[in-house]
Design an enzyme around this catalytic site. Sequence first.
Site, PDB file in Angstrom:
ATOM      1  N   HIS A 102       0.828  -1.199   0.000  1.00 32.36           N
ATOM      2  CA  HIS A 102       0.000   0.000   0.000  1.00 32.36           C
ATOM      3  C   HIS A 102       0.873   1.263   0.000  1.00 32.36           C
ATOM      4  CE1 HIS A 102      -3.393   2.384   2.244  1.00 32.36           C
ATOM      5  NE2 HIS A 102      -3.244   2.776   0.999  1.00 32.36           N
ATOM      6  N   GLU A 105       2.391   1.583  -3.335  1.00 33.48           N
ATOM      7  CA  GLU A 105       1.424   2.124  -4.306  1.00 33.48           C
ATOM      8  C   GLU A 105       1.415   3.658  -4.234  1.00 33.48           C
ATOM      9  OE1 GLU A 105      -2.705   3.735  -3.964  1.00 33.48           O
ATOM     10  OE2 GLU A 105      -2.796   1.694  -3.169  1.00 33.48           O
TER      11      GLU A 105
END
Length: 1025
Positions: A102, A105
């Site tokens: 995450h 990202e």
Amino acid sequence: MFRQTKAVLQKLRYLSFNGQQHTWKQKSTSARERAVQYQPGQKIHGFTVKEVVAVPDLFLTAVKLTHDKTGAQYLHAARDDSNNLFSVQFRTTPMDSTGVPHILEHTVLCGSEKYPCRDPFFKMLNRSLSTFMNAFTASDYTMYPFSTQNGKDFQNLLSVYLDAVFFPCLREQDFWQEGWRLENEDPTDPNSPLVFKGVVFNEMKGAFSDNERVYAQHLQNKLYPDHTYSVVSGGEPLAIPNLTWEQLRQFHATHYHPSNARFFTYGDLPLEQHLKQIEEEALSKFERINPKTEVPSQPHWSSPREDHVTCSPDALAPDPARQNTLCVSYLLGDITDTFEGFTLSLLSSLMISGPNSAFYKALIEPKIGSDFSSVVGYDGSTKEASFSIGLQGMAEDDTEKVKQIISQTIDHIIEDGFEEEQIEALLHKIEIQMKHQSTNFGLSLASYIASSWNHDGDPVELLRISDSVAKFRQALKENPRFLQDKVKHYFKENTHRLTLSMSPDEAYMEKQAKAEEEKLQKKIQALSDRDRKAIYEKGLELLAAQSKTQDASCLPALKISDIEPTTPITPVQISTAGGVPAQYCEQPTNGLVYFRAMCSLNTLPEDLMLYVPLFCSVITKMGCGALDYRQQAQQMDLRTGGMSVSPQVIPDSTHLDMYEQGVLLSSSCLERNLPHMFQLWSDIFNSPHFEEVERLRVLVMMSAQELANGISYSGHMYAMTRAGRYLTPAGHLQESFGGMEQVKFMKRIAEMSDLSQVIRTLPRIKRHLLNSDNMRCAINATPQKMSDTAAQLESFMKQITGNRKERKPVRVNIVERPIDPLDDSGPSRKLVSELNFQPCQMKTFFQLPFPVNFVSESIRTVPFSHEDYASLCILARMMTAKFLHGEIREKGGAYGGGARMGGGLFSFYSYRDPNSMQTLSAFRKGMDWAKSGQFTQQDIDEAKLSVFSAVDSPVAPADKGMGRFLSGVTDEMKQSHRERLFAVSHKNLVEVAERYLSVGQKTCGVAILGPENETIAKDPSWIVK
């Protein structure tokens, strides 16, 4: 953005299978026809074609390719839809809860080799006409999609996305900003205490304040305890600070490689061009590796397991004594078996969807809980699917009872199976979903195939939905017990099942805060004085980098001249049906008919207003005519694409103190079912059922639970609605219908032991609303079907005219506006006008059990057709991109923040924000920044691009002409707004900032939802709720 993926059928619910044909002149060859000409074995730009399949149901041709050198997989869906989409996904399988996929990202989008400026992702939002741009982290893949209707824009965005994922800078400073860092609370003061900061750190703290989310996370982690699904891929707030910058870089090197990538493109742009660009800009620079990211199957348990978790109590729960959740989850088969997955997702719907399903009857109707558990039904987002069934909002004492009901219900299903009509209703639903055209069809497809393809399932097979339907019908024909056998195998005889309960713990938030404090102290104790000095200096460096004006000239951009100068015209015909105004709009709807009716609230007594949303949500769910509510639900599923009623408050486009109030009826059906659909509406108008108190209680509980659960997702919307409450008459009504006032009201209703007073209220509301005297209709259908549809509408109107009663408006001040601006004598809309409305300033604070705030300030400005409206739209966009984003997200650590213009209000907001007062001062600084005029022509042009990408976002055939029908905004009015947007200058922006945002001038409201706040408690100017 972190995303918990739900199952295929739930995706199917939002997946409308037919994007938009924007051009209906026959092109010489369509994208679909061109794609059919590819041959398996053909070599194109370093790729080899593997398979070419026409999928007529979805009006597309699928082309599957593999990259020769790296083995990257590629799927292209050629379709005559100008809203083209690109997506690349990587299989990301973390083995700890530090949130590495995450945070990665977020960080890859912060600058790359070719585009080294800070944050190219957010900058491209203003340099493009994209219709969608985002990135998602699921539990086992990370996906980067964008879509746009402009070919040059597609190439620009593709270049930025490819460079970001394959060649990111991954600077340490970006990791601190986006992931986590230790920093002085006030970065400019070395003596202020050290705290944890970071965008993902705060985002996940916000996510974990949502009990539904907490439960879903635990359920997945405990049902699949042996591999990647046992960790939190988005990041567990207390584990995030264990992640190092080095680990982040390592994860990128092993996972973000073409050999671990799947590319998907969709739309009418030529495939060769995409392949050439992807090969040249990225893939040619890599060799094949074995990424070793496969997820092994979860070893099956030999006996069922039980577990328990806790959460924070919900202040808005309908019944504080009933806040437990209990759910049983079953491990199913591998999702790459397409037909098995299709069968199980249908089976899941038959078991839990709507009042005719077995679990609804067994669990919801006895009112043991307020609704199904937050995780319910088939979930195909993990390598092996799961099915979950349970309740939320139940008492702890009912635990054993619920477990018993679940296993008895499974026995009943195995015994009795499903009614044929129930199965037909579900297959009809799939037929409608395949015909209904959405505007973001490419994105729906990308999400729909992502999970199965991620585990090497065949994405083309997933697209051939009617093959699965045919196979399903055949299986039922050959073995009438086909579905019962599945239930027996997967549920009755399955030892891999988990029963997970959750109960509130008064000290939950306190324990979380204490654990975070301990983690922090442990980190701090390990620091030397030199470390502390370094932290302070790094904090200053980050602040300096965040405050420096960015040079984004390395990024590609569209120009204002790339924007279409005119709005496309949507022809509509205005006439009447049975004396009721009707708007007809001919559209390529694929054989579906869309019906809407607006019914005015002008005659409704004031004391009934708060009940309107409840009335809307139950009126189509309590039975009508000869049908009880179960039969009604079945008929709706069999004959329509859904029937709903929703409250509407529509601010006038020319006057701030005028608005239209009503409820909107909407439904759709296949052409062959038109008479049935109108019959259902006519029964709802003529003989709705209101007497069943037990049914009403179920609906009230579900509704109150849903509202309470929604606040942690939409807190900024609630804050903005409340901030605008005292600024315009429409704002006041919007707060009653959709604000915290409605949440509190529904909580009160849910707490009533006796609902008979509510039961008496509903027919009173019905008499005012469902009355053809104050109604207007709209139909969208194909040209061939329009006259038939008009005739059906006419006879429907005749059936309901018994309801005609001349009722006096409650309010004296009603203004009439012609529906067709060119025909003053024709039918009209009736608006409420409150010209002596006195706006007043209010500051409201709602204390809620969240660790983060939602902050908003709204300012009364001008309506849509005012000459300053366009300048305020551009100003809001520019302030967001050039000032507020940096202050609120980058420096403040909130998940989001900005300004928007609409409904006569200029509103500031922040989302999942660790700060409150600091954010209000950022809003004020933003206003000063705007008045100082410290922005360039480039900044203005970027804001215009961004505004136009919203103004010109694609509209589905079902929704064409709807803006005009609802708010009376005609194509001519849109065109003059468009011309004003083009004309906005530097001078206009400074002028409107001074005119509307200056302290002495403005009338504003402020609202905050968030945790206990000492500053506000001491300040008498705040109203604390």
